[in-house]
Each structure stands twice: as C-alpha cells, then as structure tokens.
Design an enzyme around this catalytic site. Sequence first.
Site, PDB file in Angstrom:
ATOM      1  N   HIS A  12       0.815  -1.232   0.000  1.00 53.81           N
ATOM      2  CA  HIS A  12       0.000   0.000   0.000  1.00 53.81           C
ATOM      3  C   HIS A  12       0.848   1.282   0.000  1.00 53.81           C
ATOM      4  O   HIS A  12       0.534   2.228   0.721  1.00 53.81           O
ATOM      5  CB  HIS A  12      -0.950  -0.016   1.212  1.00 53.81           C
ATOM      6  CG  HIS A  12      -0.250   0.000   2.540  1.00 53.81           C
ATOM      7  ND1 HIS A  12      -0.694  -0.698   3.630  1.00 53.81           N
ATOM      8  CD2 HIS A  12       0.865   0.662   2.969  1.00 53.81           C
ATOM      9  CE1 HIS A  12       0.111  -0.487   4.653  1.00 53.81           C
ATOM     10  NE2 HIS A  12       1.068   0.341   4.282  1.00 53.81           N
ATOM     11  N   HIS A  59      -1.182   4.752   9.911  1.00 56.22           N
ATOM     12  CA  HIS A  59       0.197   5.259  10.020  1.00 56.22           C
ATOM     13  C   HIS A  59       0.256   6.604  10.734  1.00 56.22           C
ATOM     14  O   HIS A  59       1.149   7.407  10.497  1.00 56.22           O
ATOM     15  CB  HIS A  59       0.816   5.438   8.640  1.00 56.22           C
ATOM     16  CG  HIS A  59       0.922   4.200   7.810  1.00 56.22           C
ATOM     17  ND1 HIS A  59      -0.163   3.568   7.253  1.00 56.22           N
ATOM     18  CD2 HIS A  59       2.001   3.462   7.448  1.00 56.22           C
ATOM     19  CE1 HIS A  59       0.250   2.506   6.551  1.00 56.22           C
ATOM     20  NE2 HIS A  59       1.546   2.423   6.668  1.00 56.22           N
ATOM     21  N   HIS A 193      10.095  -4.197   3.920  1.00 53.95           N
ATOM     22  CA  HIS A 193      10.580  -2.829   3.706  1.00 53.95           C
ATOM     23  C   HIS A 193      10.951  -2.170   5.025  1.00 53.95           C
ATOM     24  O   HIS A 193      10.416  -2.501   6.072  1.00 53.95           O
ATOM     25  CB  HIS A 193       9.615  -1.966   2.903  1.00 53.95           C
ATOM     26  CG  HIS A 193       8.261  -1.668   3.515  1.00 53.95           C
ATOM     27  ND1 HIS A 193       7.341  -2.634   3.836  1.00 53.95           N
ATOM     28  CD2 HIS A 193       7.659  -0.486   3.823  1.00 53.95           C
ATOM     29  CE1 HIS A 193       6.225  -2.064   4.291  1.00 53.95           C
ATOM     30  NE2 HIS A 193       6.401  -0.756   4.316  1.00 53.95           N
ATOM     31  N   GLU A 240       4.193  -5.062   8.628  1.00 51.02           N
ATOM     32  CA  GLU A 240       2.818  -4.902   8.120  1.00 51.02           C
ATOM     33  C   GLU A 240       2.270  -6.206   7.539  1.00 51.02           C
ATOM     34  O   GLU A 240       1.050  -6.342   7.354  1.00 51.02           O
ATOM     35  CB  GLU A 240       2.785  -3.826   7.029  1.00 51.02           C
ATOM     36  CG  GLU A 240       3.063  -2.433   7.557  1.00 51.02           C
ATOM     37  CD  GLU A 240       3.105  -1.384   6.456  1.00 51.02           C
ATOM     38  OE1 GLU A 240       3.051  -0.197   6.776  1.00 51.02           O
ATOM     39  OE2 GLU A 240       3.208  -1.745   5.260  1.00 51.02           O
TER      40      GLU A 240
HETATM   41  C1  DHB Z   1       6.330   3.232   1.921  1.00 44.90           C
HETATM   42  C2  DHB Z   1       5.735   2.008   2.256  1.00 44.90           C
HETATM   43  C3  DHB Z   1       4.703   1.949   3.180  1.00 44.90           C
HETATM   44  O1  DHB Z   1       4.095   0.794   3.587  1.00 44.90           O
HETATM   45  C4  DHB Z   1       4.216   3.119   3.755  1.00 44.90           C
HETATM   46  O2  DHB Z   1       3.159   3.032   4.592  1.00 44.90           O
HETATM   47  C5  DHB Z   1       4.803   4.346   3.452  1.00 44.90           C
HETATM   48  C6  DHB Z   1       5.859   4.402   2.530  1.00 44.90           C
HETATM   49  C7  DHB Z   1       7.434   3.314   0.919  1.00 44.90           C
HETATM   50  O3  DHB Z   1       8.016   2.279   0.544  1.00 44.90           O
HETATM   51  O4  DHB Z   1       7.707   4.419   0.433  1.00 44.90           O
HETATM   52 FE    FE Z   2       2.727   1.158   5.308  1.00 45.38          FE
END
Ligand code: DHB
Ligand code: FE
Length: 283
Positions: A12, A59, A193, A240
């Site tokens: 997302h 978030h 990530h 997540e």
């Molecule tokens: C990114 C990924 C995320 O899950 C998020 O909530 C905000 C930014 C990213 O990879 O930029």
């Molecule tokens: Fe996120």
Amino acid sequence: MAQLIGGLATSHIPAIGNAIHKGLQQEPYWKPFFDGYLPVHDWLGRVKPDVAVVFYNDHGLNFFLDKMPTFAVGAAADYSNADEGWGIPTSAPVPGCLDLSWHLIRYLVAKEFDIVTCQEMLVDHACTLPLKLFWPNDAVAPVRIVPIDINTVQFPLPTAKRVYKLGQAVGQAIQSWKSDQRVVVLATGGLSHQLEGERAGFINKPFDLQFMESMVSNPEWATQFSDVELVEKAGTQGVELLMWLAMRGALSTAGAGVRKVHSNYHIPISNTATGLLALETMA
Ligand code: DHB
Ligand code: FE
C-alpha cells in the site's frame, strides 16, 4: 448466512497514489506493478463482493503515538480520508457496513478480544490505495467496508499468533452474520521494507517468497516469529505483513480450504518489496 468468498492482500505504498493521480500506470517503472492487478480485476468481476473487511495499519492519520490501540474496528456509516502529507489527492469517503461492523464487534468481544470500537475513523493510504488498485475504474469502490486496524507502528506489537487468531475470529463472525452478502477480506501492507535507519531500503526476497507461499499452503508458518524476529526478517515496516496473516486466519475458517487465484511480487516500488495475493475459498 453471509458468504466469505476469498481474500486479497496487497502492498500500500503512498507513491502508488501519486502514480495513479498522474496516470503513470504504463510507464516502465510502474507497468510490472500495475499489470499484476489485472487478473484480480477479472476475479472481482466474477465474484462481485458486496462487503470488504479491510485489515490495515494506520500510520498516524487516525491514531497517533499518544493513543495506540492494538486492534481497532470501524463502526462508522462512512470513512473519510485526509491529507497525510504524501501529496496524494484526498479520496472520497468510503461507505461503511454498520450491520457487519456491530456483528463483528459483538462477536470479537464475546471471544475475549478487547478491541477499540470507532464510530468515527479516518482511513489513510493503507485503506484507500488498495481500493483504487482493486477497483481502478470506480471513483468509490463498489463495496461497503469494515476497516480493522492492527498496530504495527508502536511497540509492543500484537504477536503473529494473536493476529492469526483475530483473523480466525473475524472469519467466524463473517460466516455467522445473518445476511445474504458476499464478503471479501482485504489485507494491506508489506512485504519487506524499512523506511529509516541503517537498514533503510532493506528488502528480503527469500523471506517474502516463503511467506507468500506459506499463505497458500501452510498459513500458520509465520506465527512462529516474534515481533522482533519479524522486524529482523522483513524490516521495521515489513511487519505490516501481519495484516496478511489476519486475512489468512479469516479464510482458514471457511471449511473446504483455499485456492490461489493469482499472485505477483515486484521489487521495488519506492523502498518496498511489493506483493499481491488473491485467494478464493472453496465451496
Ligand atoms: C512506503 C511504504 C509503506 O508501507 C508506507 O506506509 C509508506 C511508505 C514506501 O516504501 O515508500
Ligand atoms: Fe505502510
């Protein structure tokens, strides 16, 4: 009773919102990502869900560090979006499904889940962007939603085991809802990530692929990991993926098992390893 027809999980990333806004879906950077959703559009066109239960992690738009519920369930007539500072145009309010919200809330509390009930709830990119990815031709997705927020922002996080159990309870609740509605369960977040610190940009493809495979054939595999182990393996924001586990817990309660409809894995979009998975429950 209501029918639990399947589950969809997707990343997302806010940059997706900008790509959609600017019409960049066919650009080389974006095409392998957006093309991944085409088989899901076909599937949704066939199965036509009425309601979507959305496991997502806020978030900081609705909940901030001063008050951070572990699990929060929406019970609103509609859910507005607001500016999070990513430069994504704010999307129109999404209609809620009050009847299922209150059925879920009663069911979860009776099953000893101490949830927070939200009669007002702003939904952020984690809820709005997946709806745009799954229903790109609709200004407002043609489903009513029940958002369920799981804390992945402030430690301690709920354990993977607990999240899976929450998902199971949600699956049972859906199937005990006296309704003729067709319900799909969405999960948004992940895969690996990390946005900050020394490991910013961290991606773990072997782990992601094993996790995605486990979602099909061995759904409880990831419940062996603690929150810290999940951070080690998937990155600080990669946790997540707990949302995927909740969705899969819900589907595990639908008698005859699941069938994989489609999956896609593409590295990277922004800092994230993107994953997409569509599962259908078997009659
Ligand atoms: C990114 C990924 C995320 O899950 C998020 O909530 C905000 C930014 C990213 O990879 O930029
Ligand atoms: Fe996120």
